[in-house]
Enzyme design. Structure first.
Site, short mmCIF file in Angstrom:
data_model
loop_
_atom_site.label_atom_id
_atom_site.label_comp_id
_atom_site.label_asym_id
_atom_site.label_seq_id
_atom_site.Cartn_x
_atom_site.Cartn_y
_atom_site.Cartn_z
N SER A 148 -28.59 59.16 27.95
CA SER A 148 -30.11 58.81 28.23
C SER A 148 -30.39 59.94 29.48
CB SER A 148 -30.32 57.66 29.06
OG SER A 148 -31.51 57.51 29.77
N PRO A 149 -31.23 60.98 29.17
CA PRO A 149 -31.74 61.99 30.34
C PRO A 149 -32.51 61.33 31.32
CG PRO A 149 -33.20 61.99 28.31
CD PRO A 149 -31.83 61.21 27.83
#
Length: 221
Positions: free
Chosen positions: A15-16
């Site tokens: 997840s960025p």
């Protein structure tokens, strides 16, 4: 002595937004009265358990928006994240679960190295655009972070102790109402727990601690 607030950060390396919150939250430990506990989770299990779907699959327009949004947030926080053009292919064909378990393995064996390993994995994937899926990737990260006996740590990824720690984090997150990553649980002085989804609630988290949010990071990472 100032009492520190307990902050549990549930995240997945894929997840960025987790990377953005990881850096922007931890950077405030020297000024905010908090004790942050890192809790890697299996995002796929959380999505399934909560009935959520990845943005690009739920609504096609969300994919392109996510790329722009992540890039914009990274600029704001002075985090050198580069959104990967192959992101959608990666999330359909690869899994970050072993990389997240690697952090759990380090937490169990050499806890003082866990934050550095988490940061190195985030940076490897989101800054250097290198993989974090194979044993060789893990060995390179562990060696660079000065973790002793990297081979033993990598071997322990498949142990019940490590899997159990990851499962416990994930179940904990789901039980608290989590439906995506990052997920932050702040425990207030009266014991009440406040929960936050995403990377853009730092100003509220700080406010609930009686602290002022001072904007983006001053220095680039």
């Amino acid at each position: 002595m100032v009492k520190k607030f307990a902050v549990d950060l549930y995240f997945d390396l894929i997840s960025p937004y987790s990377f953005i919150l990881f850096e922007s939250l931890l950077a405030r430990r020297s000024t905010w009265p908090m004790e942050v506990t890192l809790k890697p989770v299996a995002l796929g299990h959380i999505m399934k358990a909560s009935g959520n779907k990845p943005p690009a699959f739920a609504v096609p327009a969300k994919g392109p928006y996510m790329g722009r949004d992540v890039t914009r947030l990274a600029r704001y926080y002075n985090i050198p994240l580069k959104f990967r053009e192959d992101f959608l292919t990666i999330i359909q064909t690869k899994s970050s679960i072993n990389a997240d378990r690697l952090i759990c393995a380090v937490q169990l064996a050499q806890p003082e190295k866990a934050e550095a390993v988490a940061r190195a994995l985030f940076r490897r994937f989101w800054v250097d655009r290198a993989d974090i899926f194979e044993e060789k990737d893990f060995l390179e990260v562990l060696s660079a972070c000065g973790v002793s006996d990297p081979s033993a740590i990598v071997s322990s990824i498949s142990s019940e102790a490590v899997k159990g720690k990851m499962r416990e984090n994930t179940d904990e997150a789901v039980e608290s109402g989590c439906f995506g990553a990052p997920w932050t649980v702040l425990t207030l002085e009266n014991g009440r727990k406040e929960k936050f989804f995403g990377s853009d609630r730092l100003h509220i988290i700080g406010h609930m601690m009686g602290q002022k949010f001072d904007g983006p990071l001053v220095a680039s990472l």
